[in-house]
Motif scaffolding. Sequence first.
Motif, mmCIF file in Angstrom:
data_model
loop_
_atom_site.group_PDB
_atom_site.id
_atom_site.type_symbol
_atom_site.label_atom_id
_atom_site.label_comp_id
_atom_site.label_asym_id
_atom_site.label_seq_id
_atom_site.Cartn_x
_atom_site.Cartn_y
_atom_site.Cartn_z
ATOM 1 N N THR A 76 45.056 40.705 39.407
ATOM 2 C CA THR A 76 43.846 41.268 39.984
ATOM 3 C C THR A 76 43.623 40.664 41.357
ATOM 4 O O THR A 76 43.694 39.444 41.520
ATOM 5 C CB THR A 76 42.626 40.949 39.104
ATOM 6 O OG1 THR A 76 42.921 41.351 37.775
ATOM 7 C CG2 THR A 76 41.389 41.678 39.597
ATOM 8 N N SER A 77 43.365 41.521 42.330
ATOM 9 C CA SER A 77 42.966 41.045 43.643
ATOM 10 C C SER A 77 41.463 41.170 43.749
ATOM 11 O O SER A 77 40.920 42.271 43.729
ATOM 12 C CB SER A 77 43.633 41.881 44.737
ATOM 13 O OG SER A 77 42.965 41.648 45.955
ATOM 14 N N MET A 78 40.791 40.021 43.833
ATOM 15 C CA MET A 78 39.339 40.064 43.936
ATOM 16 C C MET A 78 38.908 40.441 45.343
ATOM 17 O O MET A 78 37.866 41.043 45.537
ATOM 18 C CB MET A 78 38.756 38.723 43.540
ATOM 19 C CG MET A 78 38.925 38.446 42.059
ATOM 20 S SD MET A 78 38.399 36.805 41.639
ATOM 21 C CE MET A 78 37.929 37.032 39.934
ATOM 22 N N ARG A 116 43.276 40.582 26.249
ATOM 23 C CA ARG A 116 43.129 39.472 27.182
ATOM 24 C C ARG A 116 41.765 38.892 26.867
ATOM 25 O O ARG A 116 40.734 39.425 27.276
ATOM 26 C CB ARG A 116 43.187 40.020 28.604
ATOM 27 C CG ARG A 116 43.169 38.972 29.678
ATOM 28 C CD ARG A 116 41.823 38.765 30.292
ATOM 29 N NE ARG A 116 41.958 37.862 31.421
ATOM 30 C CZ ARG A 116 41.089 36.926 31.726
ATOM 31 N NH1 ARG A 116 40.007 36.765 31.005
ATOM 32 N NH2 ARG A 116 41.282 36.153 32.761
ATOM 33 N N LEU A 152 30.599 32.669 42.516
ATOM 34 C CA LEU A 152 31.242 33.931 42.878
ATOM 35 C C LEU A 152 30.634 35.069 42.051
ATOM 36 O O LEU A 152 30.735 35.058 40.829
ATOM 37 C CB LEU A 152 32.749 33.859 42.626
ATOM 38 C CG LEU A 152 33.542 35.038 43.179
ATOM 39 C CD1 LEU A 152 33.597 34.991 44.692
ATOM 40 C CD2 LEU A 152 34.941 35.082 42.604
ATOM 41 N N TRP A 169 31.264 37.751 40.616
ATOM 42 C CA TRP A 169 32.314 38.648 40.113
ATOM 43 C C TRP A 169 31.909 39.121 38.724
ATOM 44 O O TRP A 169 31.956 38.370 37.760
ATOM 45 C CB TRP A 169 33.652 37.915 40.062
ATOM 46 C CG TRP A 169 34.779 38.783 39.592
ATOM 47 C CD1 TRP A 169 35.316 38.816 38.341
ATOM 48 C CD2 TRP A 169 35.495 39.746 40.361
ATOM 49 N NE1 TRP A 169 36.325 39.735 38.292
ATOM 50 C CE2 TRP A 169 36.457 40.325 39.507
ATOM 51 C CE3 TRP A 169 35.416 40.188 41.688
ATOM 52 C CZ2 TRP A 169 37.326 41.323 39.945
ATOM 53 C CZ3 TRP A 169 36.293 41.161 42.109
ATOM 54 C CH2 TRP A 169 37.236 41.722 41.248
ATOM 55 N N LEU A 186 39.499 30.296 39.377
ATOM 56 C CA LEU A 186 40.514 31.314 39.626
ATOM 57 C C LEU A 186 41.890 30.808 39.208
ATOM 58 O O LEU A 186 42.682 31.547 38.631
ATOM 59 C CB LEU A 186 40.519 31.712 41.101
ATOM 60 C CG LEU A 186 39.246 32.424 41.566
ATOM 61 C CD1 LEU A 186 39.422 32.934 42.984
ATOM 62 C CD2 LEU A 186 38.881 33.565 40.645
ATOM 63 N N GLU A 206 34.103 46.660 39.387
ATOM 64 C CA GLU A 206 34.962 47.771 38.963
ATOM 65 C C GLU A 206 34.178 48.567 37.930
ATOM 66 O O GLU A 206 34.484 48.515 36.736
ATOM 67 C CB GLU A 206 36.253 47.251 38.325
ATOM 68 C CG GLU A 206 37.152 46.528 39.284
ATOM 69 C CD GLU A 206 38.397 45.997 38.606
ATOM 70 O OE1 GLU A 206 38.545 46.097 37.381
ATOM 71 O OE2 GLU A 206 39.252 45.480 39.339
ATOM 72 N N ARG A 236 41.812 45.268 43.604
ATOM 73 C CA ARG A 236 42.971 46.049 43.209
ATOM 74 C C ARG A 236 43.597 45.407 41.991
ATOM 75 O O ARG A 236 43.429 44.215 41.756
ATOM 76 C CB ARG A 236 44.005 46.050 44.330
ATOM 77 C CG ARG A 236 43.557 46.810 45.537
ATOM 78 C CD ARG A 236 44.511 46.565 46.676
ATOM 79 N NE ARG A 236 44.190 47.429 47.805
ATOM 80 C CZ ARG A 236 44.801 47.366 48.980
ATOM 81 N NH1 ARG A 236 45.740 46.485 49.177
ATOM 82 N NH2 ARG A 236 44.459 48.181 49.942
ATOM 83 N N ARG A 237 44.325 46.228 41.282
ATOM 84 C CA ARG A 237 45.080 45.698 40.140
ATOM 85 C C ARG A 237 46.513 46.176 40.219
ATOM 86 O O ARG A 237 46.796 47.236 40.782
ATOM 87 C CB ARG A 237 44.457 46.155 38.819
ATOM 88 C CG ARG A 237 43.181 45.412 38.484
ATOM 89 C CD ARG A 237 42.631 45.835 37.152
ATOM 90 N NE ARG A 237 41.303 45.284 36.936
ATOM 91 C CZ ARG A 237 41.066 44.115 36.354
ATOM 92 N NH1 ARG A 237 42.065 43.374 35.933
ATOM 93 N NH2 ARG A 237 39.829 43.687 36.195
ATOM 94 N N GLU A 291 36.122 38.521 31.619
ATOM 95 C CA GLU A 291 36.917 39.744 31.607
ATOM 96 C C GLU A 291 37.631 39.906 30.277
ATOM 97 O O GLU A 291 38.517 39.135 29.935
ATOM 98 C CB GLU A 291 37.947 39.718 32.749
ATOM 99 C CG GLU A 291 38.905 40.904 32.686
ATOM 100 C CD GLU A 291 39.941 40.910 33.804
ATOM 101 O OE1 GLU A 291 39.626 40.427 34.904
ATOM 102 O OE2 GLU A 291 41.047 41.399 33.572
ATOM 103 N N GLY A 328 42.059 31.057 35.626
ATOM 104 C CA GLY A 328 41.774 32.398 35.110
ATOM 105 C C GLY A 328 40.399 32.549 34.501
ATOM 106 O O GLY A 328 40.141 33.513 33.781
ATOM 107 N N LEU A 354 43.858 36.393 40.918
ATOM 108 C CA LEU A 354 43.669 36.181 39.484
ATOM 109 C C LEU A 354 44.829 36.802 38.716
ATOM 110 O O LEU A 354 45.147 37.983 38.915
ATOM 111 C CB LEU A 354 42.343 36.816 39.052
ATOM 112 C CG LEU A 354 41.932 36.641 37.602
ATOM 113 C CD1 LEU A 354 41.615 35.188 37.320
ATOM 114 C CD2 LEU A 354 40.717 37.499 37.291
ATOM 115 N N LEU A 355 45.443 35.993 37.871
ATOM 116 C CA LEU A 355 46.407 36.540 36.925
ATOM 117 C C LEU A 355 45.619 36.864 35.661
ATOM 118 O O LEU A 355 45.253 35.981 34.906
ATOM 119 C CB LEU A 355 47.500 35.513 36.637
ATOM 120 C CG LEU A 355 48.506 35.913 35.570
ATOM 121 C CD1 LEU A 355 49.342 37.083 36.009
ATOM 122 C CD2 LEU A 355 49.398 34.739 35.223
#
Lengths: 237, 438
Positions: free
Chosen positions: A143-145, B400, B257, B259, B243, B265, A149-150, B381, B246, A120-121
Amino acid sequence: MTGPDQPAAEIQPVTASAGGTLESSYGVEQHGLFGVKGSGDTSGFGGLVREPLTPKASERPYGGYFDELVDALIAAYPPATTAIRTVVVDRGELTLYIEREHVATMAQVLRDDPSLRFELLSSVSGVDYLGSANRLHAVYHLTSMTYRRRIRLEVSLTVDDPHVPSLTATYPTADWQERETWDMFGIIFDGHPGLTRILMPDDWDGHPQRKDYPLGGIAVQYKGATIPPPDERRAYR
Amino acid sequence: MSSTSYVPSRDTTEGRVYNVTGGDWDAVIGGDPISDERIVLNMGPQHPSTHGVLRLVLELEGETVTDCRVVVGYLHTGIEKNTEYRTWTQGVTFLTRADYLAPFFNESVYCMGVEKLLGIDIPDRARLIRIMLMELNRISSHWVWLATGGMELGALTAMTNGFRARERILDVFEMITGLRMNHAFIRPGGIVQDLPVGAIEKVRDLIKETRTEIDGVDKLLRGQAIWVRRLKDVGWIGVEGCLALGVTGPILRAAGLPWDLRKTEPYLGYDEFDFEVPTDDRGDSWSRFVVKVAEMRESLKIVEQVLDRLEPGPIMVDDPKIGWPAQLALGPDGMGNSLAHVQKIMNTSMESLIHHFKLVTEGFRVPAGQVYSTVESPRGELGAHVVSDGGTRPYRVHFREPSFINLQSTAALSVGGLIADVIASVASIDPVMGGCDR
């Protein structure tokens, strides 16, 4: 900006130190943080000087998953050793300052390599560090799902040559975000399918979020006093 | 065109008279009768079904959408630029107005960024109140989505019930913050003032009422034949598509998914709470309906747990250089007041007056650097890229915005479908143009 109201903090361009990397300092050294100077300054604020922003390059180990991530990136993309100018770990976030010609290729590796997997950007935006040599920065948050990680990639550009490769081929979501960054900062994303303004009207002049673009606004009269618009008011910095 | 059999004419003393018998269209244009019936239709920016000032340029063949372009920017108000000319605290006042249906999320994500730059932790009570307000806000935002989306598809009862239920939540917001929207209630370091007397009971009542309302609307719509057929198999997008574009939030979860940044997080200590992340596997507008209704129930669960954990304590970081000195309380005029503090600074302590004046006019300095903070807003997000140059004002704040990013999927959701389904698809994205255009 002249007249009875003193000018806001003076902006003095930073002279690039000989041989220093372009990230060694960005931003400006600011003097007179209350906008007063000479004998009129009874506040003492006039003597204050703020150093330009200087992100400190981090030394290994970076901590957390950052070492593993940077190693994986170099393993998957060998040119990264020269493409990454500076690695900064600050407040628990990893920033890679990279050479602009590597942005798109590196993004593709970051997305596709099984040890990286940044699917994901999250965000593309710009920052204008007025006064430094390479004042325009394009900032990417990935972002790494898979690994949760970011990472932040940052590229610095000059106003005269604000070109950077577009990420739209790898991340279609960059489309509008790059258009917004072009609109607001005038960064040109080469290879973008249609780099036009998106938030401002099509025939607008200038790039409003650059620091030398005025905020605008008119003075307001209230009970006989005139209050200047926000960007012309005397203020602490 | 020659005078063929379908328009015979004859000359009379009054002039030529045509006798139209009906069109033999094959003879007129030949081949496919709608082959060149390409219509370009402008939908918006003033259109009730486009959620504010969104403009869609649709290319149609008959009723089928063959191309869709989205034009945004009509509500651009320069919020990001404006914050660069205000103090860190005043920045909240601007940013809360970005996504006006989710003001607490805007305030939180910005304040979390500033707090990260400052390197401070906020008191537990402030953290819990933030979570409570955000979860109630998620429900009120989803109510607006259900109400407006329902109205656009003809379910007017969903609209009236949805706005009624939302108004109850806004009543509670008004009681706690003094305002229905654009609260500017969350500040770097904590929140502006503590909960007023009776707020907790009111929130408990609200939870009961809201649960009944959700059940009612759910019962009304879930089996309703028109509602089902308007949403099912309409506006499909899969995980890969999400994805690539975005897209996050309920759209991504409806594609399967799970998420959700609250789980993946955890911020503000969301990992202490017991709640589920609803998902669905169809990836169409119906799935988004199912996911959002389930999310509202989960948010209620979180609010209940917050109420159980809420203990008296400070609501602002214990740092006189950041937190305002007054212990404010909501006055009858809806403004925060503290008569005791006014008494102190005006009558007894000049130092307190100077300190108060400096803190309010000058603000505080934030160490130079940059951070990216995120929250899971009702639309996905929500990220804030906050840059400080060490001064009293934000050097740069970039949001964002999930509305902005998610709207890129409009073409993917609607091209190839019918024009009537564009409405359902856009409604299921749930865009808020205040957030999109900032």
